[in-house]
Design a protein around this motif. Structure first.
Motif, PDB file in Angstrom:
ATOM      1  N   LYS A 272      32.262 -24.833   2.223  1.00 16.73           N
ATOM      2  CA  LYS A 272      31.092 -23.990   2.410  1.00 16.73           C
ATOM      3  C   LYS A 272      30.548 -23.545   1.058  1.00 16.73           C
ATOM      4  O   LYS A 272      31.238 -23.608   0.036  1.00 16.73           O
ATOM      5  N   LEU A 273      29.289 -23.093   1.070  1.00 17.17           N
ATOM      6  CA  LEU A 273      28.672 -22.551  -0.141  1.00 17.17           C
ATOM      7  C   LEU A 273      29.197 -21.143  -0.394  1.00 17.17           C
ATOM      8  O   LEU A 273      29.297 -20.334   0.527  1.00 17.17           O
ATOM      9  N   LYS A 274      29.513 -20.850  -1.668  1.00 12.14           N
ATOM     10  CA  LYS A 274      30.022 -19.529  -2.014  1.00 12.14           C
ATOM     11  C   LYS A 274      29.210 -18.969  -3.177  1.00 12.14           C
ATOM     12  O   LYS A 274      28.968 -19.658  -4.172  1.00 12.14           O
ATOM     13  N   PRO A 275      28.751 -17.707  -3.080  1.00  9.90           N
ATOM     14  CA  PRO A 275      27.971 -17.106  -4.179  1.00  9.90           C
ATOM     15  C   PRO A 275      28.816 -16.919  -5.427  1.00  9.90           C
ATOM     16  O   PRO A 275      29.958 -16.461  -5.352  1.00  9.90           O
ATOM     17  N   LYS A 276      28.245 -17.284  -6.574  1.00  8.22           N
ATOM     18  CA  LYS A 276      28.950 -17.154  -7.852  1.00  8.22           C
ATOM     19  C   LYS A 276      28.297 -16.132  -8.777  1.00  8.22           C
ATOM     20  O   LYS A 276      28.978 -15.367  -9.449  1.00  8.22           O
ATOM     21  N   ILE A 277      26.973 -16.145  -8.837  1.00  9.23           N
ATOM     22  CA  ILE A 277      26.235 -15.211  -9.698  1.00  9.23           C
ATOM     23  C   ILE A 277      25.102 -14.595  -8.888  1.00  9.23           C
ATOM     24  O   ILE A 277      24.336 -15.310  -8.241  1.00  9.23           O
ATOM     25  N   VAL A 278      24.992 -13.265  -8.896  1.00 17.41           N
ATOM     26  CA  VAL A 278      23.883 -12.553  -8.259  1.00 17.41           C
ATOM     27  C   VAL A 278      23.226 -11.687  -9.330  1.00 17.41           C
ATOM     28  O   VAL A 278      23.914 -10.966 -10.051  1.00 17.41           O
ATOM     29  N   LYS A 279      21.898 -11.766  -9.432  1.00 16.04           N
ATOM     30  CA  LYS A 279      21.212 -11.097 -10.542  1.00 16.04           C
ATOM     31  C   LYS A 279      19.974 -10.356 -10.035  1.00 16.04           C
ATOM     32  O   LYS A 279      19.279 -10.831  -9.143  1.00 16.04           O
ATOM     33  N   HIS A 280      19.719  -9.180 -10.607  1.00 15.40           N
ATOM     34  CA  HIS A 280      18.542  -8.367 -10.286  1.00 15.40           C
ATOM     35  C   HIS A 280      17.910  -7.926 -11.598  1.00 15.40           C
ATOM     36  O   HIS A 280      18.583  -7.377 -12.464  1.00 15.40           O
ATOM     37  N   ARG A 281      16.604  -8.165 -11.729  1.00 14.75           N
ATOM     38  CA  ARG A 281      15.934  -7.847 -12.995  1.00 14.75           C
ATOM     39  C   ARG A 281      15.991  -6.353 -13.306  1.00 14.75           C
ATOM     40  O   ARG A 281      16.186  -5.949 -14.456  1.00 14.75           O
ATOM     41  N   GLU A 282      15.859  -5.516 -12.286  1.00 15.64           N
ATOM     42  CA  GLU A 282      15.823  -4.071 -12.498  1.00 15.64           C
ATOM     43  C   GLU A 282      17.209  -3.441 -12.556  1.00 15.64           C
ATOM     44  O   GLU A 282      17.365  -2.305 -12.965  1.00 15.64           O
TER      45      GLU A 282
END
Length: 525
Positions: free
Chosen positions: A195-205
């Protein structure tokens, strides 16, 4: 709608601790108490038979006391019924239950349809040549420079990274540098979990902070399965999105999702969205993101291959201590690591020991002892490898050898006997060469049967070996039955032999650690 959270109890009791995942219960009410029929049994006289109940309402959990003798406490307060929050401490008798909610940073929601007039889907393969640029109008010179700059900087940054975490962070840094994205995430496909697994999550603010992003499961799957790049313009005003809660609540105006694509294989996805109307994405943005994704996939694959090559080198180097070079060269990379996982196999085991070697060490210099061992062990190693055996270990002046592991060898018993005969003949030649003042003789024991074979040891050091009674009996045949210059084999080894040998029955014999009398055989050579 799929659950965005994982809810569980960490339970500490008088005699044990455990973890209970509440989401795994296929019911809205979960009972707690000391009675065996309770869903969560808390065995203690301080706990009532039906002490309390956990009720699930949507994504929320409530705890309610069921008239217990000693009461139910949440964060030190006696309660009748209370909604549970992340981190709440529940006290039931002498048990402590900590309620924990783990929120996923990336939630993939159930299907929703897109408006074809406001959604663009382009196969990633079109981005591999200039003719495939998905723009409906002539590219301006400034845009051309932007694309060239994206390619140059992304290639320089990503392909020079030598650490996967750095690569993944650099990917999202590039995305936010060249696109007006407010939020984004990168997911990689996990081959083991499928399955797909999140590695990097980013928010500009909110750089560096954990955030939650919800996106369509159907679009992510479509991008991953079909290898296409998708751009949705002004999602919040699209009538097809009107029933999709996450889009409305999060005010997603524009979003893009592209595959991480290498050698016609998709290894993950990159998703970005904009919650500011003026930051709507264009077709050029989709092209830029697809360029970054292809370079990112190349960098990820480069790191993965480098890691695999180095790991394989280490494994092969380690295995070369035990297995013949011919055997190692014929083992594929896919099988290499699996070979050292412990499993039960039928094998033949040889133990060789130099007779009265301890006495000899008191008569000659250490340098001469080293030369004697080197000569004998080199000769034994060559013979073992010639018959594709496994050189399990040296034990002082003794050697343990196995056949039938890690690669199955139906003729493992014959290989073991042939090897033993050649070893004894090699020792005779060393004696006849008069290279050393002293003459040597070996005792050899062979036994066949099932044994656990694989890597054993601690986290810091693992060695390939075989363990079990089959191994122990081979050692006993060598040390307690065989005489100098003899080869002794067990009865089961004899039954497995496909070729004819001159054998002479020995016994019945008794050996240490085995209650029954055993029949053994001496190999005449």
């Amino acid at each position: 709608m799929s659950r965005k959270e994982k809810n569980f109890f960490e339970i500490e009791g008088p005699l044990y601790s455990r973890k209970v995942i509440l989401d795994d219960f296929d019911k809205s009410e979960i009972s707690l108490g000391r009675y065996p029929t309770c869903d969560i049994v808390l065995t203690s006289s301080e706990v009532s038979r039906h002490h309390a109940v956990i009720t699930r309402m949507g994504n929320d959990y409530y705890i309610e006391d069921r008239g217990s003798s000693n009461g139910t406490f949440v964060n030190g307060e006696l309660i009748d019924k209370k909604k549970l929050e992340n981190g709440d401490i529940i006290k039931i008798g002498d048990f402590t239950l900590k309620f924990i909610t783990e929120k996923s940073e990336v939630s993939l929601e159930d299907d929703f349809e897109t408006n074809k007039n406001k959604t663009i889907a382009i196969p990633i393969s079109q981005f591999t040549n200039v003719e495939g640029i998905p723009v409906s109008e002539k590219i301006e010179q400034q845009t051309q420079l932007r694309i060239i700059n994206t390619i140059f900087e992304s290639a320089k940054t990503l392909l020079n990274s030598d650490n996967l975490d750095i690569v993944l962070n650099n990917v999202m840094d590039m995305v936010f540098k060249f696109l007006n994205a407010d939020r984004g995430f990168l997911m990689l496909y996990d081959e083991r979990e499928k399955k797909l697994k999140p590695k990097i999550v980013k928010h500009r603010e909110k750089p560096g902070k954990k955030i939650s992003i919800t996106f369509s499961k159907s679009i992510v799957n479509k991008v991953f399965d079909e290898g296409i790049s998708i751009l949705t313009e002004d999602a919040v005003s699209d009538q097809r999105f009107s029933q999709f809660e996450s889009v409305i609540m999060q005010q997603i105006h524009s979003c893009m999702c592209v595959p991480l694509w290498i050698n016609e294989k998709v290894i993950g996805i990159i998703y970005v969205d904009s919650v500011i109307f003026k930051n709507q994405f264009s077709e050029i943005d989709l092209y830029v993101l697809s360029i970054i994704s292809m370079l990112a996939a190349t960098a990820i694959e480069k790191f993965r291959l480098s890691y695999e090559i180095e790991r394989e080198k280490v494994i092969r180097k380690r295995l070369e201590r035990y297995f013949s070079p011919n055997l190692i060269s014929n083992i594929t990379s896919e099988k290499l690591e699996k070979l050292v996982i412990p499993e039960e196999k039928e094998i033949s085991v040889i133990f060789c020991d130099i007779v009265k070697f301890t006495v000899l060490t008191n008569r000659v210099s250490p340098s001469e002892i080293a030369e004697i061992l080197k000569t004998i062990f080199n000769s034994i190693t060559d013979i073992v490898f010639e018959h594709e055996g496994t050189l399990d270990k040296y034990i002082g002046d003794a050697v343990m050898i196995t056949f039938g592991a890690p690669i199955d060898q139906p003729d493992h018993a014959d290989r073991a006997v042939k090897t033993a005969i050649e070893i004894q003949k090699a020792i005779q030649k060393i004696n006849e060469s008069n290279k050393f003042k002293h003459k040597f003789s070996l005792r050899i024991g062979i036994n066949s049967g099932n044994a656990m074979c694989g890597n054993f040891g601690s986290d810091k050091r693992l060695d390939y070996t075989a363990i079990g009674d089959t191994v122990n009996l081979a050692s006993r045949f060598e040390s307690q039955v065989a005489q100098p210059g003899e080869i002794i084999i067990g009865e089961y080894t004899k039954s497995l032999l496909k070729q004819k040998y001159h054998l002479e029955q020995v016994g019945p014999v008794r050996v240490k650690g085995f209650e029954e009398e055993l029949i053994a055989y001496k190999v005449l050579y």
